[in-house]
Design a protein around this motif. Structure first.
Motif, PDB file in Angstrom:
ATOM      1  N   GLY A  26       9.632  15.100   8.406  1.00  0.00           N
ATOM      2  CA  GLY A  26      10.257  14.861   7.108  1.00  0.00           C
ATOM      3  C   GLY A  26       9.653  13.664   6.390  1.00  0.00           C
ATOM      4  O   GLY A  26       9.025  12.794   7.000  1.00  0.00           O
ATOM      5  N   CYS A  27       9.854  13.646   5.095  1.00  0.00           N
ATOM      6  CA  CYS A  27       9.309  12.572   4.260  1.00  0.00           C
ATOM      7  C   CYS A  27       9.749  11.200   4.757  1.00  0.00           C
ATOM      8  O   CYS A  27       8.956  10.260   4.756  1.00  0.00           O
ATOM      9  CB  CYS A  27       9.749  12.750   2.810  1.00  0.00           C
ATOM     10  SG  CYS A  27       9.061  14.212   2.037  1.00  0.00           S
ATOM     11  N   GLU A  28      11.003  11.084   5.163  1.00  0.00           N
ATOM     12  CA  GLU A  28      11.517   9.800   5.623  1.00  0.00           C
ATOM     13  C   GLU A  28      10.727   9.292   6.821  1.00  0.00           C
ATOM     14  O   GLU A  28      10.358   8.119   6.887  1.00  0.00           O
ATOM     15  CB  GLU A  28      12.998   9.918   5.981  1.00  0.00           C
ATOM     16  CG  GLU A  28      13.601   8.626   6.468  1.00  0.00           C
ATOM     17  CD  GLU A  28      15.054   8.788   6.869  1.00  0.00           C
ATOM     18  OE1 GLU A  28      15.543   7.873   7.551  1.00  0.00           O
ATOM     19  OE2 GLU A  28      15.689   9.797   6.507  1.00  0.00           O
ATOM     20  N   VAL A  29      10.438  10.168   7.766  1.00  0.00           N
ATOM     21  CA  VAL A  29       9.678   9.792   8.964  1.00  0.00           C
ATOM     22  C   VAL A  29       8.268   9.369   8.575  1.00  0.00           C
ATOM     23  O   VAL A  29       7.767   8.331   9.017  1.00  0.00           O
ATOM     24  CB  VAL A  29       9.640  10.958   9.981  1.00  0.00           C
ATOM     25  CG1 VAL A  29       8.685  10.658  11.122  1.00  0.00           C
ATOM     26  CG2 VAL A  29      11.037  11.255  10.503  1.00  0.00           C
ATOM     27  N   VAL A  30       7.611  10.153   7.730  1.00  0.00           N
ATOM     28  CA  VAL A  30       6.241   9.846   7.309  1.00  0.00           C
ATOM     29  C   VAL A  30       6.210   8.499   6.581  1.00  0.00           C
ATOM     30  O   VAL A  30       5.346   7.660   6.853  1.00  0.00           O
ATOM     31  CB  VAL A  30       5.660  10.975   6.435  1.00  0.00           C
ATOM     32  CG1 VAL A  30       4.305  10.577   5.851  1.00  0.00           C
ATOM     33  CG2 VAL A  30       5.543  12.267   7.241  1.00  0.00           C
ATOM     34  N   MET A  31       7.151   8.285   5.674  1.00  0.00           N
ATOM     35  CA  MET A  31       7.175   7.014   4.930  1.00  0.00           C
ATOM     36  C   MET A  31       7.418   5.830   5.851  1.00  0.00           C
ATOM     37  O   MET A  31       6.825   4.767   5.682  1.00  0.00           O
ATOM     38  CB  MET A  31       8.223   7.066   3.815  1.00  0.00           C
ATOM     39  CG  MET A  31       7.814   7.966   2.673  1.00  0.00           C
ATOM     40  SD  MET A  31       8.945   7.893   1.254  1.00  0.00           S
ATOM     41  CE  MET A  31      10.389   8.706   1.927  1.00  0.00           C
ATOM     42  N   HIS A  32       8.267   6.021   6.843  1.00  0.00           N
ATOM     43  CA  HIS A  32       8.550   4.951   7.802  1.00  0.00           C
ATOM     44  C   HIS A  32       7.292   4.587   8.586  1.00  0.00           C
ATOM     45  O   HIS A  32       6.960   3.408   8.744  1.00  0.00           O
ATOM     46  CB  HIS A  32       9.682   5.374   8.747  1.00  0.00           C
ATOM     47  CG  HIS A  32      10.058   4.332   9.737  1.00  0.00           C
ATOM     48  ND1 HIS A  32      10.740   3.199   9.407  1.00  0.00           N
ATOM     49  CD2 HIS A  32       9.806   4.249  11.064  1.00  0.00           C
ATOM     50  CE1 HIS A  32      10.912   2.456  10.477  1.00  0.00           C
ATOM     51  NE2 HIS A  32      10.353   3.074  11.498  1.00  0.00           N
TER      52      HIS A  32
END
Length: 92
Positions: free
Chosen positions: A34-40
Motif C-alpha cells: 500500500g501507498c502508506e507502506v511505500v511512503m514510510h
C-alpha cells in the motif's frame, strides 16, 4: 578528503544500510504494498541519506574549515556548532 578515509568503515556501513532500505522500497513496490507502506519506507530511506550527508558535511567543516592546526584563524567554535546545527536541521 582525509576525513572520509579516516571514517571509511563507518561510512560504508551506513551506505550498506541505506542500500538495504532502497531494496526494501523495491520489494514493497514489487509486492504491490500500500501507498502508506511505500511512503514510510521512502521516508526512512530519505532520512538515512540526509543523515549520511549531514555527517560528511560536518566532518568536512571540522576537518577543512575549522581545524586549529591547519587554520589557526578559522571560525570560532560557537560559529561552527551553529553552522552544523543549521545543516543538520536543513537535511532532516
Amino acid at each position: 578528503m582525509a576525513h572520509t578515509v579516516r571514517e571509511k568503515q563507518k561510512l560504508l556501513a551506513r551506505i550498506r544500510r541505506i542500500r538495504g532500505q532502497v531494496e526494501a522500497v523495491e520489494r514493497a513496490l514489487e509486492n504491490e504494498a500500500g501507498c502508506e507502506v511505500v511512503m514510510h519506507v521512502l521516508a526512512s530511506t530519505r532520512a538515512a541519506m540526509a543523515g549520511l550527508m549531514a555527517e560528511v558535511v560536518e566532518d568536512h567543516v571540522r576537518s577543512h574549515l575549522v581545524d586549529p592546526n591547519t587554520h589557526p584563524d578559522a571560525l570560532n567554535a560557537e560559529a561552527v556548532e551553529q553552522l552544523i546545527d543549521v545543516v543538520r536541521t536543513y537535511l532532516k
